[in-house]
Design a protein around this motif. Structure first.
Motif, PDB file in Angstrom:
ATOM      1  N   ARG A   1      47.175   9.097  -7.846  1.00 23.01           N
ATOM      2  CA  ARG A   1      48.414   8.573  -7.231  1.00 23.01           C
ATOM      3  C   ARG A   1      48.744   9.355  -5.962  1.00 23.01           C
ATOM      4  O   ARG A   1      49.198   8.798  -4.962  1.00 23.01           O
ATOM      5  CB  ARG A   1      49.568   8.659  -8.229  1.00 23.01           C
ATOM      6  N   ILE A   2      48.501  10.661  -5.988  1.00 22.09           N
ATOM      7  CA  ILE A   2      48.747  11.476  -4.786  1.00 22.09           C
ATOM      8  C   ILE A   2      47.744  11.104  -3.692  1.00 22.09           C
ATOM      9  O   ILE A   2      48.100  10.902  -2.530  1.00 22.09           O
ATOM     10  CB  ILE A   2      48.668  12.983  -5.116  1.00 22.09           C
ATOM     11  N   TYR A   3      46.503  10.960  -4.104  1.00 24.31           N
ATOM     12  CA  TYR A   3      45.449  10.617  -3.137  1.00 24.31           C
ATOM     13  C   TYR A   3      45.759   9.279  -2.452  1.00 24.31           C
ATOM     14  O   TYR A   3      45.560   9.114  -1.242  1.00 24.31           O
ATOM     15  CB  TYR A   3      44.084  10.556  -3.835  1.00 24.31           C
ATOM     16  N   GLU A   4      46.277   8.335  -3.246  1.00 20.71           N
ATOM     17  CA  GLU A   4      46.584   7.012  -2.689  1.00 20.71           C
ATOM     18  C   GLU A   4      47.555   7.148  -1.500  1.00 20.71           C
ATOM     19  O   GLU A   4      47.393   6.511  -0.468  1.00 20.71           O
ATOM     20  CB  GLU A   4      47.186   6.150  -3.794  1.00 20.71           C
ATOM     21  N   LEU A   5      48.554   8.029  -1.653  1.00 21.62           N
ATOM     22  CA  LEU A   5      49.522   8.217  -0.567  1.00 21.62           C
ATOM     23  C   LEU A   5      48.947   9.074   0.561  1.00 21.62           C
ATOM     24  O   LEU A   5      49.340   8.940   1.721  1.00 21.62           O
ATOM     25  CB  LEU A   5      50.811   8.832  -1.111  1.00 21.62           C
ATOM     26  N   ASP A   6      48.003   9.935   0.220  1.00 21.71           N
ATOM     27  CA  ASP A   6      47.364  10.768   1.251  1.00 21.71           C
ATOM     28  C   ASP A   6      46.475   9.953   2.192  1.00 21.71           C
ATOM     29  O   ASP A   6      46.011  10.466   3.198  1.00 21.71           O
ATOM     30  CB  ASP A   6      46.492  11.856   0.586  1.00 21.71           C
ATOM     31  N   ARG A   7      46.227   8.695   1.847  1.00 19.26           N
ATOM     32  CA  ARG A   7      45.344   7.875   2.685  1.00 19.26           C
ATOM     33  C   ARG A   7      46.040   7.399   3.966  1.00 19.26           C
ATOM     34  O   ARG A   7      45.419   6.754   4.801  1.00 19.26           O
ATOM     35  CB  ARG A   7      44.827   6.667   1.901  1.00 19.26           C
TER      36      ARG A   7
END
Ligand code: SF4
Ligand code: F3S
Ligand code: FES
Length: 260
Positions: free
Chosen positions: A163-169
């Motif tokens: 979920r964090i990675y998704e926003l880091d994109r």
């Protein structure tokens, strides 16, 4: 209005069959804010469509063969750097990921509104993004005073990491801000990109900030309460970030803080 039709001769031996018979007309909004004599005007360029042609290729051909003065930005050509965002037929999008065949034979291109214009299709999104990030202090604030690498690299639940990675994109292209009605009315609005940044650090278990801290930063009309749920940000984000959901979660959490 200064209409200057020009023609791009297809590159000899460029490979790839041209799409049958389509001639493209690119209408580009041009202006050089550093030249006192410059007046914003549309300039028209004609070229032949090639198979798989993107706007990056089309603009590159125009600049290379016909008009070296045309300003626009590209770095990665792969939807990663965010520098080629512009308004394409009225909607913010990435030129390097836009196929000409998905548009009519007359395509209009304008610089992203809201950001400082450098010239023609080139805008300075970096300056705005930096100032937004400084305002939100949009980086990891470790819970312990003296960060050590073991603490930074602690194991994380894979679902949460995802979920964090998704926003880091987020590539900071600015499309969500350029398409947002609130951003047009409130110059200090942090935009969906800023609210997405807050959502990202709220999720991160290593970050020291509480909702009380976040409320002090985005608990007002320049933050999450300025968002009118227009959702253009969600529709226009070229990385398909879940902006609508994240803004809704954040608004609920900040509203709870406000009632305390
Ligand atoms: Fe671009 Fe999406 Fe990031 Fe907004 S949230 S800056 S549209 S990648
Ligand atoms: Fe703007 Fe997106 Fe809110 S378009 S108003 S930030 S939902
Ligand atoms: Fe990098 Fe288009 S050139 S996103």
């Amino acid at each position: 209005m200064n209409e200057v039709p020009v023609r791009v001769v297809p590159r000899a031996g460029s490979g790839g069959a041209a799409a049958p018979g389509r001639r493209l007309q690119l209408q580009v909004l041009r202006h050089n804010p550093r030249d006192a004599a410059s007046v914003p005007h549309w300039q028209s360029y004609e070229l032949e469509e090639a198979e798989g042609m993107t706007l990056f290729i089309a603009l590159g051909e125009i600049r290379e063969k016909l008009d070296p003065s045309l300003q626009f930005d590209f770095v990665c050509r792969a939807g990663i750097c965010g520098s080629c965002a512009m308004v394409i037929d009225g909607k913010p999008g990435l030129a390097c990921r836009t196929l000409t065949r998905d548009h009519g034979s007359r395509i209009t291109l304008a610089p992203l509104p809201f950001f400082e214009l450098i010239g023609d299709l080139s805008v300075d999104t970096g300056k705005w993004m930096r100032s937004m990030s400084e305002r939100l202090r949009g980086w990891l604030h470790l819970k312990q005073a003296a960060p050590d690498i073991d603490r930074i690299e602690q194991p994380m639940d894979p679902e949460l990491a995802e979920r964090i990675y998704e926003l880091d994109r987020c590539i900071e292209c600015g499309c969500c801000v350029a398409g947002c009605g609130t951003a047009r009315m409130r110059e200090d609005f942090v935009g969906a990109v800023g609210l997405g940044r807050v959502a990202r650090f709220r999720l991160d278990p290593r970050d020291a900030r509480s909702d009380e801290d976040w409320y002090a930063v985005v608990g007002d009309d320049d933050g999450v309460f300025g968002c009118m749920s227009l959702l253009a940000c969600h529709d226009l984000c070229p990385k398909d970030l879940p902006l609508a959901t994240q803004i809704a979660y954040l608004r609920r959490a900040m509203a709870r803080q406000g009632l305390k």
